[in-house]
Design a protein around this motif. Structure first.
Motif, short mmCIF file in Angstrom:
data_model
loop_
_atom_site.label_atom_id
_atom_site.label_comp_id
_atom_site.label_asym_id
_atom_site.label_seq_id
_atom_site.Cartn_x
_atom_site.Cartn_y
_atom_site.Cartn_z
N SER A 1 -2.37 -6.66 -6.56
CA SER A 1 -2.63 -8.09 -6.24
C SER A 1 -2.47 -8.81 -7.71
O SER A 1 -3.14 -8.21 -8.78
CB SER A 1 -4.17 -8.39 -6.05
N GLY A 2 -1.68 -9.85 -8.04
CA GLY A 2 -1.16 -10.74 -9.24
C GLY A 2 -0.17 -10.11 -9.69
O GLY A 2 0.21 -10.79 -10.77
N THR A 3 0.32 -8.82 -9.35
CA THR A 3 1.47 -8.54 -10.04
C THR A 3 2.78 -8.43 -9.42
O THR A 3 4.02 -8.77 -9.81
CB THR A 3 1.36 -7.46 -10.72
N GLY A 4 2.88 -8.12 -7.91
CA GLY A 4 3.98 -7.64 -7.21
C GLY A 4 4.30 -9.16 -6.72
O GLY A 4 3.68 -10.03 -6.14
N THR A 5 5.81 -9.25 -6.50
CA THR A 5 6.54 -10.23 -5.92
C THR A 5 7.40 -9.87 -4.84
O THR A 5 7.73 -10.64 -4.37
CB THR A 5 7.04 -11.30 -7.04
N THR A 6 7.72 -8.54 -4.70
CA THR A 6 8.82 -8.26 -3.87
C THR A 6 8.13 -8.06 -2.47
O THR A 6 6.94 -7.07 -2.37
CB THR A 6 9.25 -6.86 -4.61
N THR A 7 8.47 -8.72 -1.45
CA THR A 7 7.90 -8.74 -0.01
C THR A 7 8.24 -7.11 0.52
O THR A 7 9.53 -7.02 0.68
CB THR A 7 8.27 -9.59 0.56
N SER A 8 7.04 -6.46 0.92
CA SER A 8 7.40 -5.44 1.71
C SER A 8 7.60 -5.45 3.17
O SER A 8 8.39 -4.87 3.91
CB SER A 8 6.28 -4.26 1.19
N ILE A 9 6.58 -6.29 3.56
CA ILE A 9 6.71 -6.52 5.09
C ILE A 9 6.19 -8.07 5.17
O ILE A 9 5.04 -8.50 4.59
CB ILE A 9 5.56 -5.87 5.86
N THR A 10 6.75 -8.97 6.02
CA THR A 10 6.04 -10.17 6.28
C THR A 10 5.48 -10.01 7.66
O THR A 10 6.06 -9.71 8.67
CB THR A 10 7.59 -11.04 6.61
N LEU A 11 4.19 -10.49 7.55
CA LEU A 11 3.35 -10.23 8.75
C LEU A 11 3.68 -11.60 9.65
O LEU A 11 4.29 -12.52 9.12
CB LEU A 11 1.87 -10.21 8.42
N ASP A 12 2.86 -11.75 10.80
CA ASP A 12 2.72 -13.01 11.59
C ASP A 12 2.19 -14.18 10.78
O ASP A 12 1.25 -13.69 9.69
CB ASP A 12 2.41 -12.91 12.76
N ASN A 13 2.07 -15.46 10.81
CA ASN A 13 1.31 -16.47 10.10
C ASN A 13 -0.16 -16.40 10.79
O ASN A 13 -0.24 -16.17 12.17
CB ASN A 13 1.93 -17.77 10.41
N ILE A 14 -0.81 -16.68 9.97
CA ILE A 14 -2.45 -16.71 10.37
C ILE A 14 -2.65 -18.30 10.65
O ILE A 14 -2.36 -19.20 9.89
CB ILE A 14 -3.30 -16.68 9.13
N ASP A 15 -3.21 -18.48 11.90
CA ASP A 15 -3.63 -19.79 12.38
C ASP A 15 -4.75 -20.21 11.82
O ASP A 15 -5.90 -19.68 11.97
CB ASP A 15 -3.55 -19.83 14.04
N GLY A 16 -4.57 -21.34 11.11
CA GLY A 16 -5.81 -21.99 10.49
C GLY A 16 -7.06 -22.25 11.48
O GLY A 16 -7.93 -22.33 10.99
N SER A 17 -6.62 -22.82 12.72
CA SER A 17 -7.56 -22.88 13.60
C SER A 17 -8.38 -21.72 13.90
O SER A 17 -9.74 -22.04 14.26
CB SER A 17 -7.12 -23.53 14.94
N SER A 18 -7.86 -20.51 13.94
CA SER A 18 -8.67 -19.41 14.42
C SER A 18 -9.04 -18.43 13.30
O SER A 18 -9.84 -17.61 13.39
CB SER A 18 -7.94 -18.79 15.55
N GLY A 19 -8.22 -18.45 12.26
CA GLY A 19 -8.36 -17.31 11.38
C GLY A 19 -7.68 -15.88 11.44
O GLY A 19 -8.00 -14.88 11.05
N GLU A 20 -6.83 -16.24 12.48
CA GLU A 20 -6.10 -14.82 12.89
C GLU A 20 -4.81 -15.17 13.27
O GLU A 20 -4.29 -16.30 13.29
CB GLU A 20 -6.93 -14.29 14.38
N PHE A 21 -3.86 -13.90 13.45
CA PHE A 21 -2.62 -14.21 13.87
C PHE A 21 -2.36 -15.23 14.95
O PHE A 21 -3.10 -15.24 15.83
CB PHE A 21 -1.89 -12.80 14.11
N SER A 22 -1.20 -15.92 14.64
CA SER A 22 -0.95 -17.00 15.61
C SER A 22 -0.43 -16.62 16.98
O SER A 22 -0.55 -16.98 18.14
CB SER A 22 -0.10 -18.16 15.13
#
Length: 166
Positions: free
Chosen positions: A95-116
């Protein structure tokens, strides 16, 4: 008169057919289907806020191993922003050093705090879960799809000890 008898006979047959086609109500089957199994092998890591005085978004990411050698990812967050979609990524490095994306997960829904889109994100790489402990990566949660401010992050693999595993 013959016409009336014929109509009554037809109505009686139609009514009888309708009554005899009534379906029996069955009780729901509450056990899992054979081979359905349960998710019992998992590893969990903490996701911490990057701004504890601001949004204070935090939570947990859990990786489950399935019987099909797939990995299911579940993220549960607190203090997400209602109405926003928070992108979630697995990035290389701590954390704080890596910028290369390994896996793009689904978006988190701000209403539930879980995957949308569903409860779990599926990683189909059959070796992912077994190599999770050797993975040099972290999970980052972004403010929104339009703002790449990181609101929460958590190390995984070699960069952190799991908070729970079995």
């Amino acid at each position: 008169m013959r016409k009336y008898i014929k109509n009554i006979l037809i109505l009686t047959l139609v009514f009888g057919a309708m009554v005899s086609c009534e379906q029996e109500r069955l009780e729901p089957e509450l056990t899992t289907a054979e081979g359905g199994g349960t998710l019992s092998t998992y590893t969990a890591y903490t996701i911490e806020s990057t701004d504890p005085m601001g949004s204070n978004v935090y939570g947990r990411v859990v990786f489950y191993k399935t019987t099909l050698d797939q990995t299911l990812v579940q993220i549960s967050l607190y203090n997400t922003i209602d109405g926003l979609m928070h992108p979630a990524l697995i990035l290389d490095g701590p954390s704080g050093t890596g910028t290369t994306t390994s896996i793009t997960l689904d978006n988190i829904d701000g209403s539930s705090g879980e995957f949308s889109s569903s409860k779990f994100f599926v990683i189909t790489d059959e070796t992912f879960y077994d190599s999770l402990g050797m993975l040099d990566a972290h999970v980052s949660i972004y403010l929104s799809t339009d703002d790449d401010t990181i609101v929460a992050t958590g190390n995984i693999g070699t960069n952190a000890d799991p908070v729970e595993t079995n």
